[in-house]
Write a protein that holds these residues in place. Structure first.
Motif, PDB file in Angstrom:
ATOM      1  N   UNK A  44       0.831  -1.209   0.000  1.00 52.68           N
ATOM      2  CA  UNK A  44       0.000   0.000   0.000  1.00 52.68           C
ATOM      3  C   UNK A  44       0.861   1.253   0.000  1.00 52.68           C
ATOM      4  N   UNK A  45       2.169   1.095   0.166  1.00 52.15           N
ATOM      5  CA  UNK A  45       3.081   2.240   0.241  1.00 52.15           C
ATOM      6  C   UNK A  45       3.110   3.009  -1.073  1.00 52.15           C
ATOM      7  N   UNK A  46       3.193   2.294  -2.187  1.00 53.02           N
ATOM      8  CA  UNK A  46       3.304   2.953  -3.489  1.00 53.02           C
ATOM      9  C   UNK A  46       1.952   3.263  -4.099  1.00 53.02           C
ATOM     10  N   UNK A  82       9.442  -0.105  -3.906  1.00 53.72           N
ATOM     11  CA  UNK A  82       8.859  -0.654  -2.683  1.00 53.72           C
ATOM     12  C   UNK A  82       8.328  -2.070  -2.871  1.00 53.72           C
ATOM     13  N   UNK A  83       8.446  -2.614  -4.095  1.00 48.22           N
ATOM     14  CA  UNK A  83       8.130  -4.026  -4.352  1.00 48.22           C
ATOM     15  C   UNK A  83       9.380  -4.902  -4.264  1.00 48.22           C
ATOM     16  N   UNK A  84      10.531  -4.275  -4.016  1.00 47.50           N
ATOM     17  CA  UNK A  84      11.812  -4.998  -4.009  1.00 47.50           C
ATOM     18  C   UNK A  84      12.095  -5.511  -2.600  1.00 47.50           C
ATOM     19  N   UNK A  85      12.326  -6.818  -2.483  1.00 49.28           N
ATOM     20  CA  UNK A  85      12.678  -7.439  -1.200  1.00 49.28           C
ATOM     21  C   UNK A  85      14.152  -7.146  -0.925  1.00 49.28           C
ATOM     22  N   UNK A  86      14.406  -6.335   0.097  1.00 48.48           N
ATOM     23  CA  UNK A  86      15.770  -5.889   0.355  1.00 48.48           C
ATOM     24  C   UNK A  86      16.379  -6.452   1.637  1.00 48.48           C
ATOM     25  N   UNK A  87      15.552  -6.980   2.546  1.00 47.46           N
ATOM     26  CA  UNK A  87      16.079  -7.337   3.863  1.00 47.46           C
ATOM     27  C   UNK A  87      15.284  -8.475   4.477  1.00 47.46           C
ATOM     28  N   UNK A 211      11.475  -7.313   4.775  1.00 50.99           N
ATOM     29  CA  UNK A 211      11.417  -5.867   4.579  1.00 50.99           C
ATOM     30  C   UNK A 211      11.615  -5.531   3.095  1.00 50.99           C
ATOM     31  N   UNK A 212      10.771  -4.642   2.604  1.00 48.78           N
ATOM     32  CA  UNK A 212      10.840  -4.195   1.215  1.00 48.78           C
ATOM     33  C   UNK A 212      11.272  -2.731   1.168  1.00 48.78           C
ATOM     34  N   UNK A 213      11.834  -2.330  -0.006  1.00 46.25           N
ATOM     35  CA  UNK A 213      12.190  -0.930  -0.189  1.00 46.25           C
ATOM     36  C   UNK A 213      13.431  -0.530   0.585  1.00 46.25           C
TER      37      UNK A 213
END
Length: 261
Positions: A44-46, A82-87, A211-213
């Motif tokens: 929902x962030x983007x 913000x759809x990218x899985x970063x952590x 965590x994303x983004x």
């Protein structure tokens, strides 16, 4: 060989089998060598409401004495950073562990081209890192983690404030420029951590957070145990004991049949 002697031998073998069985059942059993956590949410962030999904598997058998981690983006193609899985964050119910990141590998997608088996620790600075501060900190409740971005916790990772080298499953229809023109890990990355204590138990891992983004205010969700961990597998000593039981019982049967003939 007399019938009386054979019957005594059968009796001795039966006792030996019983002792071996007792030893086998009392021998310690090891936990399953891997445990998987999965989670899902909505971005929902983007404002895209893009569905999100992730999984992480912790395995201490693939590399003896080390922890292998497979982190996967299971959602649809990315539309925005913000759809990218970063952590991924996690906890361990035991004495604190000083992990070392020995290797990090993934297939890279960049402008539609894929590079296989890319070393995520090279070029310098490494594209994925362990925390460079003591967790929990900065709004994170977990003690351990791996990340491709800064988050104020991994400041020397692939770039503070950059989602590059995070994990995507591909490009979504209408993906923005930040997705289509930057390098990302395709589907999943694999990490190998050393520094495990001798009594390390993979089933004590819990409290997963995906965590994303590039900010902790962007999408995140927990992971539930999706498999592994609950199965017990016999130690080698137990297997040896069970083998003695089987051999003793088979020999006893043969001796008994011979005595009856």
């Amino acid at each position: 060989m007399t019938k009386q002697y054979t019957q005594k031998l059968v009796s001795y073998l039966s006792v030996a089998s019983a002792v071996a069985l007792t030893v086998a059942l009392q021998a310690p059993q090891a936990k399953a060598a891997s445990i998987t956590f999965t989670g899902a949410g909505t971005n929902t962030y983007s404002g895209s409401n893009n569905p999100l999904g992730a999984s992480v598997t912790f395995d201490d058998a693939v590399n003896a004495g080390k922890l292998t981690i497979k982190l996967e983006n299971k959602g649809p193609g990315a539309l925005a950073p913000s759809d990218v899985l970063t952590t991924v964050f996690w906890d361990y119910d035991g004495s604190p562990i000083s992990f070392n990141l020995d290797s990090a590998v993934g297939n890279i997608i960049n402008n539609g081209s894929v590079t296989n088996n890319f070393n995520l620790l090279s070029p310098s600075p490494a594209q994925w890192k362990l925390p460079n501060v003591t967790l929990p900190s900065g709004g994170v409740t977990q003690k351990y983690g791996l990340s491709s971005t800064g988050l104020g916790l991994f400041n020397s990772a692939g770039g503070t404030g950059s989602p590059a080298y995070g994990i995507i499953s591909g490009y979504g229809s209408g993906a923005n420029n930040a997705i289509t023109t930057n390098p990302y890990v395709k589907d999943f990355a694999t990490f190998v951590l050393s520094g495990l204590p001798s009594n390390f138990d993979v089933t004590k891992i819990s409290n997963i957070r995906f965590q994303y983004g590039t900010n902790l205010t962007e999408p995140s969700f927990g992971g539930t145990n999706g498999g592994g961990g609950g199965t017990k597998v016999p130690e080698p000593a137990t297997m040896f004991g069970l083998g003695l039981v089987a051999s003793g019982m088979a020999m006893a049967r043969r001796r008994r049949n011979f005595a009856n003939n």
